[in-house]
Design a protein around this motif. Sequence first.
Motif, PDB file in Angstrom:
ATOM      1  N   ALA A  97       0.969  -1.034   0.150  1.00  0.00           N
ATOM      2  CA  ALA A  97       0.372  -0.189   0.252  1.00  0.00           C
ATOM      3  C   ALA A  97       0.854   1.283  -0.105  1.00  0.00           C
ATOM      4  O   ALA A  97       0.485   2.598  -0.427  1.00  0.00           O
ATOM      5  N   ASP A  98       1.685   1.573   0.315  1.00  0.00           N
ATOM      6  CA  ASP A  98       2.769   2.171   0.965  1.00  0.00           C
ATOM      7  C   ASP A  98       4.099   1.912   0.136  1.00  0.00           C
ATOM      8  O   ASP A  98       5.470   3.496   0.326  1.00  0.00           O
ATOM      9  N   ARG A  99       4.888   1.557  -0.902  1.00  0.00           N
ATOM     10  CA  ARG A  99       5.348   1.521  -1.880  1.00  0.00           C
ATOM     11  C   ARG A  99       5.389   2.750  -3.044  1.00  0.00           C
ATOM     12  O   ARG A  99       4.258   3.176  -3.353  1.00  0.00           O
ATOM     13  N   ALA A 100       6.164   3.313  -3.445  1.00  0.00           N
ATOM     14  CA  ALA A 100       6.218   4.544  -3.848  1.00  0.00           C
ATOM     15  C   ALA A 100       7.527   4.266  -5.439  1.00  0.00           C
ATOM     16  O   ALA A 100       8.137   3.164  -4.944  1.00  0.00           O
ATOM     17  N   LEU A 110      10.252   2.047  -4.496  1.00  0.00           N
ATOM     18  CA  LEU A 110      10.911   1.902  -3.012  1.00  0.00           C
ATOM     19  C   LEU A 110       9.540   0.737  -1.939  1.00  0.00           C
ATOM     20  O   LEU A 110       8.382   1.303  -2.296  1.00  0.00           O
ATOM     21  N   ALA A 111      10.045   0.015  -1.295  1.00  0.00           N
ATOM     22  CA  ALA A 111       9.077  -0.845  -0.389  1.00  0.00           C
ATOM     23  C   ALA A 111       8.996  -1.209   0.971  1.00  0.00           C
ATOM     24  O   ALA A 111      10.684  -1.100   0.717  1.00  0.00           O
ATOM     25  N   GLU A 112       9.060  -1.203   1.790  1.00  0.00           N
ATOM     26  CA  GLU A 112       8.737  -1.211   3.111  1.00  0.00           C
ATOM     27  C   GLU A 112       8.990  -2.963   2.949  1.00  0.00           C
ATOM     28  O   GLU A 112       7.395  -3.622   2.699  1.00  0.00           O
ATOM     29  N   VAL A 113       9.808  -3.731   3.561  1.00  0.00           N
ATOM     30  CA  VAL A 113       9.249  -5.253   4.065  1.00  0.00           C
ATOM     31  C   VAL A 113       9.812  -5.292   5.227  1.00  0.00           C
ATOM     32  O   VAL A 113      10.736  -4.615   5.682  1.00  0.00           O
ATOM     33  N   ILE A 114       9.054  -6.208   5.945  1.00  0.00           N
ATOM     34  CA  ILE A 114       8.697  -6.606   7.142  1.00  0.00           C
ATOM     35  C   ILE A 114       8.888  -7.977   7.420  1.00  0.00           C
ATOM     36  O   ILE A 114       8.015  -8.658   6.703  1.00  0.00           O
ATOM     37  N   GLU A 115       9.842  -8.235   8.393  1.00  0.00           N
ATOM     38  CA  GLU A 115      10.342  -9.720   8.687  1.00  0.00           C
ATOM     39  C   GLU A 115       9.434 -10.323   9.998  1.00  0.00           C
ATOM     40  O   GLU A 115      10.037  -8.921  11.225  1.00  0.00           O
ATOM     41  N   VAL A 126      12.987  -0.289   4.655  1.00  0.00           N
ATOM     42  CA  VAL A 126      13.360   0.112   3.232  1.00  0.00           C
ATOM     43  C   VAL A 126      13.740  -0.487   2.365  1.00  0.00           C
ATOM     44  O   VAL A 126      15.242  -0.289   2.635  1.00  0.00           O
ATOM     45  N   HIS A 127      13.095  -1.105   1.465  1.00  0.00           N
ATOM     46  CA  HIS A 127      14.002  -1.412   0.045  1.00  0.00           C
ATOM     47  C   HIS A 127      14.332  -1.043  -1.350  1.00  0.00           C
ATOM     48  O   HIS A 127      12.842  -0.250  -1.508  1.00  0.00           O
ATOM     49  N   LEU A 128      15.307  -1.036  -1.798  1.00  0.00           N
ATOM     50  CA  LEU A 128      14.544  -0.437  -3.448  1.00  0.00           C
ATOM     51  C   LEU A 128      14.722  -1.885  -4.417  1.00  0.00           C
ATOM     52  O   LEU A 128      15.393  -2.629  -4.088  1.00  0.00           O
ATOM     53  N   ASP A 156      23.328  -0.571  -3.236  1.00  0.00           N
ATOM     54  CA  ASP A 156      23.864  -1.383  -2.239  1.00  0.00           C
ATOM     55  C   ASP A 156      23.357  -2.718  -2.931  1.00  0.00           C
ATOM     56  O   ASP A 156      22.600  -3.142  -2.292  1.00  0.00           O
ATOM     57  N   TRP A 157      23.407  -3.778  -4.095  1.00  0.00           N
ATOM     58  CA  TRP A 157      22.322  -4.242  -4.715  1.00  0.00           C
ATOM     59  C   TRP A 157      22.542  -6.150  -4.014  1.00  0.00           C
ATOM     60  O   TRP A 157      23.923  -5.958  -3.668  1.00  0.00           O
ATOM     61  N   ALA A 158      21.513  -6.502  -3.742  1.00  0.00           N
ATOM     62  CA  ALA A 158      22.072  -8.008  -3.611  1.00  0.00           C
ATOM     63  C   ALA A 158      21.926  -9.391  -4.562  1.00  0.00           C
ATOM     64  O   ALA A 158      22.089  -8.607  -5.386  1.00  0.00           O
TER      65      ALA A 158
END
Length: 174
Positions: A97-100, A110-115, A126-128, A156-158
């Motif tokens: 809902a809050d990704r941009a 950009l999106a919030e990742v929740i673990e 927050v991850h790109l 810093d790409w994974a």
Amino acid sequence: MLFTLIGAVAVAAATALVMFFVRRHLWRAMPRWALPAAAGLAMISFSIWNSYAWYDRITGHLTDGVVVAATFPTRSPIEPWTYLFPRVQHFVAVNMADRAQIAAHPEYVLAEVIEFQQFRDVARSVHLFDCRNRRMGRPPAEAPQFDAEGTMTGVDWAPADVGTPLIDTVCGSS
């Protein structure tokens, strides 16, 4: 973890009360070991049920727009039944809902990742996501910079194989 202990003790006490009533009023010949055995079995059963029900309880309370991206089934030698029936005690969700999207470069999101992990605090970050190149990374602390090809620099790409379920969730499976 404290609530699990309190719940197990409460279930054991309730079971012991029922067994006490049965022994006193219905079955006087009940062996003396039956009451503590039933209470112990009730505690173990409650703990196992509570461990398996954790994932459904947590996902049932996620807010609208938060989507589970990956689950990690657990097997343990101290819980041998998990080899037959693995349980989820760790999963990752994305706040869709809050990704941009970055306006000038819509392939970057950009999106919030929740673990979530059982018996641990929730971790948010927050991850790109680069949807064109199917990769993810940490966004730079300063304002993003782009090179001549439109690629964001300072990220810093994974590694390529990391984050595939997250990328599929945020960018779509295509």
